[in-house]
Enzyme design. Structure first.
Site, short mmCIF file in Angstrom:
data_model
loop_
_atom_site.label_atom_id
_atom_site.label_comp_id
_atom_site.label_asym_id
_atom_site.label_seq_id
_atom_site.Cartn_x
_atom_site.Cartn_y
_atom_site.Cartn_z
N LYS A 14 2.73 6.06 14.26
CA LYS A 14 2.14 4.92 14.93
C LYS A 14 3.15 4.53 16.15
O LYS A 14 4.36 4.60 16.34
CB LYS A 14 1.96 3.98 14.02
CG LYS A 14 0.59 4.34 12.92
CD LYS A 14 0.43 3.23 11.92
CE LYS A 14 -0.70 3.47 11.03
NZ LYS A 14 -0.93 2.37 9.87
N PHE A 64 -8.63 -8.31 9.84
CA PHE A 64 -7.46 -7.65 10.61
C PHE A 64 -7.87 -6.56 11.49
O PHE A 64 -6.96 -6.02 12.17
CB PHE A 64 -6.18 -6.92 9.45
CG PHE A 64 -7.04 -5.89 8.64
CD1 PHE A 64 -6.98 -4.76 9.08
CD2 PHE A 64 -7.28 -6.42 7.33
CE1 PHE A 64 -7.36 -3.61 8.05
CE2 PHE A 64 -7.84 -5.23 6.37
CZ PHE A 64 -7.87 -3.88 7.00
N ARG A 101 1.50 10.95 1.23
CA ARG A 101 1.34 9.53 0.86
C ARG A 101 2.41 9.06 0.11
O ARG A 101 2.89 7.74 0.29
CB ARG A 101 -0.05 9.53 -0.09
CG ARG A 101 -1.39 9.49 0.80
CD ARG A 101 -1.82 8.60 1.47
NE ARG A 101 -2.29 7.13 0.81
CZ ARG A 101 -2.77 6.27 1.62
NH1 ARG A 101 -3.00 6.31 2.73
NH2 ARG A 101 -3.27 5.10 0.91
N THR A 107 0.74 0.80 1.59
CA THR A 107 0.52 0.28 2.64
C THR A 107 1.41 -0.92 3.20
O THR A 107 1.62 -1.05 4.23
CB THR A 107 -0.89 -0.13 2.69
OG1 THR A 107 -1.56 1.10 2.04
CG2 THR A 107 -1.60 -0.41 3.71
N ARG A 121 7.61 3.43 4.79
CA ARG A 121 6.82 2.22 5.17
C ARG A 121 7.64 0.95 4.49
O ARG A 121 7.36 0.05 5.07
CB ARG A 121 5.37 2.05 4.43
CG ARG A 121 4.51 2.78 5.14
CD ARG A 121 3.10 3.05 4.49
NE ARG A 121 2.03 3.42 5.36
CZ ARG A 121 0.77 3.82 5.09
NH1 ARG A 121 0.40 3.56 3.90
NH2 ARG A 121 -0.19 3.86 6.09
N HIS A 146 0.45 6.79 9.67
CA HIS A 146 -0.81 6.82 9.03
C HIS A 146 -0.89 8.23 8.17
O HIS A 146 -0.26 9.29 8.60
CB HIS A 146 -1.94 6.85 9.59
CG HIS A 146 -3.34 7.27 9.14
ND1 HIS A 146 -4.24 6.49 8.38
CD2 HIS A 146 -3.79 8.50 8.95
CE1 HIS A 146 -5.10 7.06 7.80
NE2 HIS A 146 -5.06 8.38 8.28
O1 CDP Z 1 -3.24 2.97 5.90
P1 CDP Z 1 -3.57 3.04 4.34
O2 CDP Z 1 -4.69 4.09 3.99
O3 CDP Z 1 -2.45 2.95 3.42
O4 CDP Z 1 -4.23 1.52 4.32
P2 CDP Z 1 -5.88 0.98 4.61
O5 CDP Z 1 -6.00 -0.02 3.57
O6 CDP Z 1 -6.54 2.05 4.99
O7 CDP Z 1 -5.48 0.12 5.93
C1 CDP Z 1 -5.35 0.93 7.24
C2 CDP Z 1 -4.24 0.33 7.83
O8 CDP Z 1 -4.52 -1.00 8.25
C3 CDP Z 1 -3.18 0.06 7.23
O9 CDP Z 1 -2.01 1.37 7.35
C4 CDP Z 1 -2.34 -1.05 7.93
O10 CDP Z 1 -1.70 -0.81 9.23
C5 CDP Z 1 -3.39 -1.78 8.61
N1 CDP Z 1 -3.62 -2.90 7.76
C6 CDP Z 1 -3.42 -4.33 8.13
O11 CDP Z 1 -2.81 -4.50 9.26
N2 CDP Z 1 -3.67 -5.29 7.46
C7 CDP Z 1 -4.27 -5.38 6.24
N3 CDP Z 1 -4.28 -6.56 5.58
C8 CDP Z 1 -4.40 -4.04 5.72
C9 CDP Z 1 -4.42 -3.09 6.31
MG MG Z 2 -6.69 4.28 4.41
#
Ligand code: CDP
Ligand code: MG
Length: 244
Positions: A14, A64, A101, A107, A121, A146
């Site tokens: 990213k 968000f 992952r 996350t 992360r 990601h």
């Molecule tokens: O990326 P991942 O699949 O682990 O998480 P996701 O729940 O699918 O969320 C996608 C992306 O959204 C995350 O990797 C974060 O960069 C962002 N995000 C955020 O900015 N604020 C949140 N409260 C949750 C997710």
């Molecule tokens: Mg996701």
């Protein structure tokens, strides 16, 4: 190659990874030595809004979401449009999805630091998201990378970011087909004959994902589809100066 060897996952480095000069470190963490996986495809992408929206479609409407689009398009980390990039990579090999992952980690960067020090992360940051009155309504997680979460997401995401021509034919994990019809994109519409300023999506002889061609044929007939035209078009609009 057997089916297990063909498992693939999408990784995005990213904009915060590029900005913080972590690109080399991330690639090293994900390399064959550490992950046992192979590179199947890679590209530098200036992420337009259409691609960002389709990639994060499952988060549409969340507090968000708008901030996340600003993040993935690079506008939060770079003022200069030409610096706004993401490195998109397809990794391939047994258990590719789970392995990557695990290297990426949780996350939320705070959780990552607490539960899995040393994961990618754990190097991320949390930024409060405020409403017009200044109240914190959510948090943006700048988490550098990601990684597809499951096989269905991996397939959807790889087909969204990559056309078959971006991946060596012997490494194709998903069915492809040679297109016999012309389809294009103009102002968000599907067209079947070129117009001034239109963008070609498929021309006769092009190798395309079979699922994309099935969707486009249904769209051309006005039938319902699981994915939108923008989902199909996004990868053909990548790095096209006509799409901001
Ligand atoms: O990326 P991942 O699949 O682990 O998480 P996701 O729940 O699918 O969320 C996608 C992306 O959204 C995350 O990797 C974060 O960069 C962002 N995000 C955020 O900015 N604020 C949140 N409260 C949750 C997710
Ligand atoms: Mg996701």
């Amino acid at each position: 190659m057997d089916k297990q060897e063909l498992e693939q996952t999408l990784v995005l480095l990213k904009p915060d990874a590029l900005k913080n000069s972590l690109t080399g470190y991330l690639l090293s963490q994900l390399s064959e030595f550490h992950s046992g996986l192979h590179l199947a495809g890679a590209k530098i992408v200036a992420v337009n809004r259409i691609l960002g929206e389709e990639h994060y479609a499952e988060h549409r409407g969340k507090a968000f979401y708008e901030s996340l689009l600003d993040y993935i398009t690079g506008s939060l980390h770079y003022d200069e449009a030409w610096k706004r990039r993401v490195v998109a990579i397809v990794y391939q090999g047994p258990d590719a999805i789970l392995k990557i992952r695990a290297i990426a980690g949780p996350t939320n960067p705070h959780v990552a630091r607490q539960d899995k020090p040393g994961c990618i992360r754990a190097l991320g940051t949390l930024v409060p998201i405020k409403d017009a009155e200044g109240n914190t309504i959510s948090e943006r997680m700048d988490n550098l990378i990601h990684a597809s979460a499951n096989p269905a997401d991996a397939e959807r995401e790889i087909k969204l970011w990559f056309s078959p021509a971006d991946i060596p034919p012997m490494m194709h994990a998903y069915e492809t087909e040679v297109c016999d019809t012309w389809y294009g994109y103009a102002g968000g519409r599907l067209i079947t004959a070129p117009e001034p300023g239109s963008i070609c999506l498929f021309a006769p002889g092009d190798v395309a994902w079979t699922s994309d061609l099935e969707t486009i044929r249904r769209l051309a007939q006005g039938l319902a589809t699981a994915e939108s035209l923008n989902y199909i078009a996004a990868k053909y609009l990548i790095n096209d100066a006509r799409i901001a």
